[in-house]
Design an enzyme around this catalytic site. Structure first.
Site, mmCIF file in Angstrom:
data_model
loop_
_atom_site.group_PDB
_atom_site.id
_atom_site.type_symbol
_atom_site.label_atom_id
_atom_site.label_comp_id
_atom_site.label_asym_id
_atom_site.label_seq_id
_atom_site.Cartn_x
_atom_site.Cartn_y
_atom_site.Cartn_z
ATOM 1 N N ASN A 167 0.828 -1.208 0.000
ATOM 2 C CA ASN A 167 0.000 0.000 0.000
ATOM 3 C C ASN A 167 0.868 1.265 0.000
ATOM 4 O O ASN A 167 2.055 1.211 0.293
ATOM 5 C CB ASN A 167 -0.909 -0.028 1.237
ATOM 6 N N SER B 277 -1.451 -21.883 50.163
ATOM 7 C CA SER B 277 -2.261 -22.121 48.950
ATOM 8 C C SER B 277 -3.070 -20.882 48.567
ATOM 9 O O SER B 277 -4.278 -20.870 48.713
ATOM 10 C CB SER B 277 -3.159 -23.352 49.113
#
Lengths: 283, 624
Positions: free
Chosen positions: B156, B532
């Site tokens: 382009n 955890s």
């Protein structure tokens, strides 16, 4: 649509009485055959729809034996909200957007099928097929899920909802081709007929009942007109047309130089107005 | 019906889906606007809005800015970039088109992959002034990974290099040199100016050296026939249609191949076979259905088939495995952690899935293979996956519909990634669990108890280990058989190779929960004391056990109190910066939503808190 029924607890199909809704309903009946439709239809009535639309809605529900829920925002009605008294944007906000949220909350629907198409308007062009709404029905264009292949992610948490647009990739012309191919019934307003209208804001507004006040210099006249899109009658412009059959409509469509929503007075306020309405929860 | 089929497809009118990709300002949106405008597909009212907007937002001076036709959202107009995927529709007398406009901005790779997953062809824009860029390579790689076979290279802004043939030729040569590795079946190049319209719809007189067709002409005629119709029959069951006790039909869309009434059918997964009794549509039974048809199938035998199962041709069966290797494109800000439990959607089936290993990450710019522990937004990698239940699939290169999957977060339900399966892993199909003659219930019965996991989670210093120790001592005193697993102890042995990054924490908990499971199988009551911090891992641990076996205990001590207590002096070190990734300081803690027991420790003695756990164990019938 089967995807929606398989994934959600309580889906509903939004029925606007227009041509897209007619096609979507027809497809749904086909998709669930031989079973009955596993969800009800919901029409959000602003009380300003064309009389022929309401007649068609009731006829359709009767003919197909479908559960048709109709919701009116009575709160808005009692406050005197209407397209003429309050202007198009307030009317749409209260009587359509708010009313839709009320109805979805009232029945606890977690998924709503709608007939919107991507070719209608620029901000619709980016809409997902499964459009995610957080609590309070808010649409955040930056927080939509990517949709790859046909692998839709319909998982939601309590309070969240999804709007689903199975006709996303259809164009207006596709709709008419399909209506013709399958011989689907649509509201007669789509066909040209002599109707009483007034010239207003560059379009023809139909005088559907005696609630429409005339402006100075407005004189109702009878013209051969039809509608490309249907909504509240004081906000929906007709076009002059001779198209009296589906074939005529298709050939008129193929030569038109004007887009479908041009007849909608609610879109032209500002070019980004649809996006604003959608963020607020409009369909 | 997933997404309703278009009448254009029904009437066999040809439809081409393509996407445009290129870097920011390469002119993608302008090209689409130009295609629409020059094919006279823009309506008058849209043109007048456009003229208005061009003056307000445009970047082309007084000329009409075609990009504004396509850039839809307000935010984009302000930034002057497209931020999402937009779909455009246009029809010429020869063909219908669906165009997806995808952003060229660095951080939006996920949108391009989304668009590429639905396209037959890609137009890759290259600025004639800049030539092939890193992003050109990235876009080509993504197109190739998603299985696109046809590429158009649109060079382009050829007007800005004075329409020079040698510049065009050099860019095309450069492109073809690196694109050869991607295996596209066609690459065709065009010298264009989207802004002026050269060679877009009409051939330009300014490029006499260019002898090919105009771009639109090519798009209207290229043959992209895909092979789905010739591929083997595949039908993911979408919905079981049971209007009454006498009818049981399987509704869905044929994703590849063809099926006839009477054909034998293989139900992947259950390995059962049957044959097609009827192919049902609302117009009545039909003899035949092919790829793309939405139908309801009834079978000759009564089999237990549900949504998620895959019906296939028994002559050409899909692979069935719970382990496979796949490419994945990660689309979330939240990093991919190997070992973490996600959901995968393959066809119509949703199943828990984990990444068991990242084989390599792909450098999108050079295609080089890199090592990686985790994956970030827009990363592409080749990984091993394991699913909880075996799934049926085909390699993506053979069948896009049965070889693709998406990865979903278990909590937020966001779509996190997109995967393309390369091959099944043999170990998935050949390793079977050894069955043992004695089970956990026999082992536990001998100990006069029922086994359980008591999982204590909370911040460092919250009191987990103190409480766990009291509970164990009391159980022991009452004659029960127990074991206590503790984070610090595990990290001295089995987990001593692990650090404290998110990925290592995930692996730490995975190993701990597997050890807990072995101990539970031995019939013990197992107390697990682990920070955890992530919900996903606690959920992964929970899923290893039955509902009544797993008791999550949230030891809830506010961070200020933990810092004040600081029994091991760790918070002080973390605050001083000598310990990194410390939970509560510079690593997150995700509190449980619905723990079985919620212990507020402030103002309570550890003995009182332990008593609650003992009572819960008795309530659940784990101890007498």
């Amino acid at each position: 649509m089967r995807e929606v029924v398989a994934e959600f607890k309580k889906p509903v199909m939004l029925y606007s009485i227009g041509k897209d809704s007619s096609v979507m309903l027809h497809l749904a009946i086909k998709a669930f055959h031989p079973a009955e439709l596993p969800f009800p239809l919901l029409h959000v009535d602003t009380t300003w729809k064309f009389r022929e639309m309401i007649a068609f809605r009731d006829e359709t529900a009767r003919r197909l034996g479908i559960e048709m829920l109709v919701h009116v925002n009575h709160d808005g009605l009692s406050r005197g909200i209407g397209p003429i008294a309050s202007g198009s944007s307030v009317h749409t906000q209260i009587m359509k957007t708010e009313a839709l949220k009320q109805a979805l909350d009232l029945h606890g629907f977690d998924a709503a099928l709608g007939g919107a198409r991507r070719d209608e308007e620029k901000s619709r062009a980016k809409e997902r097929i499964f459009s995610f709404r957080s609590q309070g029905h808010v649409w955040d264009p930056r927080n939509q899920r990517p949709e790859l292949w046909n692998l839709f992610n319909g998982r939601i948490r309590p309070g969240e909802t999804v709007r689903v647009f199975p006709l996303s990739n259809w164009t207006e012309l596709d709709i008419w081709h399909y209506v013709m191919l399958e011989n689907i019934a649509v509201v007669p307003l789509y066909f040209a007929k002599h109707r009483p209208v007034v010239r207003r804001d560059g379009t023809w507004i139909m005088v559907d009942d005696n609630r429409l006040p005339f402006r100075p210099n407005e004189e109702p006249e009878v013209r051969l007109v039809r509608f490309r899109t249907l909504g509240c009658y004081p906000l929906t412009g007709a076009i002059e047309s001779h198209a009296v059959s589906l074939e005529d409509i298709v050939s008129e469509m193929q030569s038109t130089r004007v887009s479908e929503r041009q007849g909608r007075l609610i879109d032209s306020d500002e070019s980004a107005s649809m996006e604003k309405k959608k963020r607020e929860g409009y369909f | 019906m997933e997404c309703a089929r278009l009448p254009a497809e029904e009437t066999n009118k040809d439809l081409l889906r393509f996407l445009t990709c290129g870097s920011v300002d390469d002119g993608k949106s302008t090209l689409i606007g130009r295609l629409l405008h020059d094919s006279k597909l823009i309506f008058e009212d849209q043109l007048s809005t456009l003229a208005k907007d061009s003056i307000r937002y445009g970047t082309t001076g007084d000329d009409i800015d075609f990009a504004l036709l396509v850039d839809g959202l307000e935010a984009e107009r302000e930034q002057g970039i497209t931020i999402d995927v937009a779909y455009r529709f246009f029809t010429t007398p020869r063909r219908s088109f669906i165009v997806t406009d995808t952003p060229g901005h660095e951080q939006y790779t996920r949108n391009m992959a989304t668009a590429a997953s639905k396209a037959d062809l890609a137009i890759i824009l290259i600025d004639a002034r800049k030539g092939v860029l890193l992003q050109t390579r990235r876009h080509s790689l993504i197109c190739s990974l998603l299985g696109l076979r046809h590429v158009v290279v649109a060079v382009n802004k050829i007007d800005l290099v004075a329409y020079q043939a040698d510049i065009f030729d050099r860019i095309v040569t450069d492109y073809c040199a690196f694109a050869s590795q991607f295996g596209f079946s066609s690459i065709v190049s065009f010298p264009i100016s989207a802004r002026n319209g050269d060679n877009v719809v009409k051939l330009s007189d300014k490029t006499p050296w260019y002898s090919g067709p105009a771009l639109l002409d090519y798009l209207e005629t290229i043959n992209v026939e895909n092979e789905t119709a010739e591929a083997s029959f595949r039908f993911p069951v979408q919905w079981v249609n049971r209007p009454n006790a006498d009818f049981r039909g399987y509704a869905g869309t044929v994703v590849s191949g063809t099926v006839n009434s009477g054909d034998p059918i293989f139900v992947a997964g259950s390995s059962r076979t049957s044959s097609v009794k009827e192919l049902i549509t609302s117009a009545g039974p039909q003899q035949f259905a092919q790829a793309g048809d939405a139908i309801t199938i009834t079978l000759a035998d009564e089999l237990d088939i549900a949504r998620g199962d895959l019906l296939a041709s028994p002559m050409s069966r899909p692979e069935v495995s719970d382990q496979f290797a796949a490419h994945i494109i990660w689309m979330s800000d939240q990093a991919l952690m190997p070992g973490r439990s996600y959901l995968a959607r393959i066809g119509t089936r949703v199943t828990p899935i984990t990444v068991t290993g990242i084989r390599h990450k792909v450098d999108v710019n050079t295609s080089a293979h890199l090592a990686a522990q985790t994956l970030d937004l827009n990363d592409i990698a080749f990984c091993n996956f394991a699913t909880d239940t075996p799934v049926a699939f085909d390699p993506y290169v053979h069948n896009h519909k049965t070889g693709a999957f998406i990865v979903i977060d278990r909590f937020t339900n966001h779509t996190l990634g997109a995967g393309m399966i390369a091959f099944g892993l043999r170990r998935g199909t050949t390793i079977h669990r050894q069955t043992t003659l004695l089970g956990k219930s026999e082992r536990a019965a001998q100990k006069r108890q029922r086994p359980a996991i008591v999982w204590l989670t909370g911040l460092s210093g919250a009191g987990k280990s103190t409480i766990a120790n009291i509970v164990e001592r009391q159980l022991h005193a009452a004659g029960h058989h127990t074991m206590l697993l503790d984070g610090d102890t595990m990290r001295h042995g089995l987990n001593r190779d692990l650090g404290f990054t998110e990925a290592d924490r995930v692996e730490n908990i995975r190993r701990a929960s597997e050890v807990a499971k072995l101990l539970l199988d031995a019939g013990l009551i197992v107390l697990c004391s682990f920070i955890s911090p992530y919900r996903a891992e606690r959920e992964m641990a929970r899923r290893l056990f039955s509902d009544e076996e797993f008791i999550e205990v949230f030891v809830d001590t506010p961070i200020d109190e933990c810092v004040r207590r600081d029994p091991k002096g760790l918070y002080a070190k973390a605050k001083a910066g000598t310990i990194k990734n410390f939970t509560g300081i510079d690593a997150p803690y995700e509190a449980p939503h619905n723990p079985e027991i919620h212990l507020h420790t402030i103002g309570q003695q550890p003995e009182q808190l332990s008593e609650k756990i003992i009572r819960k164990l008795a309530e659940l019938g784990r101890i007498g």
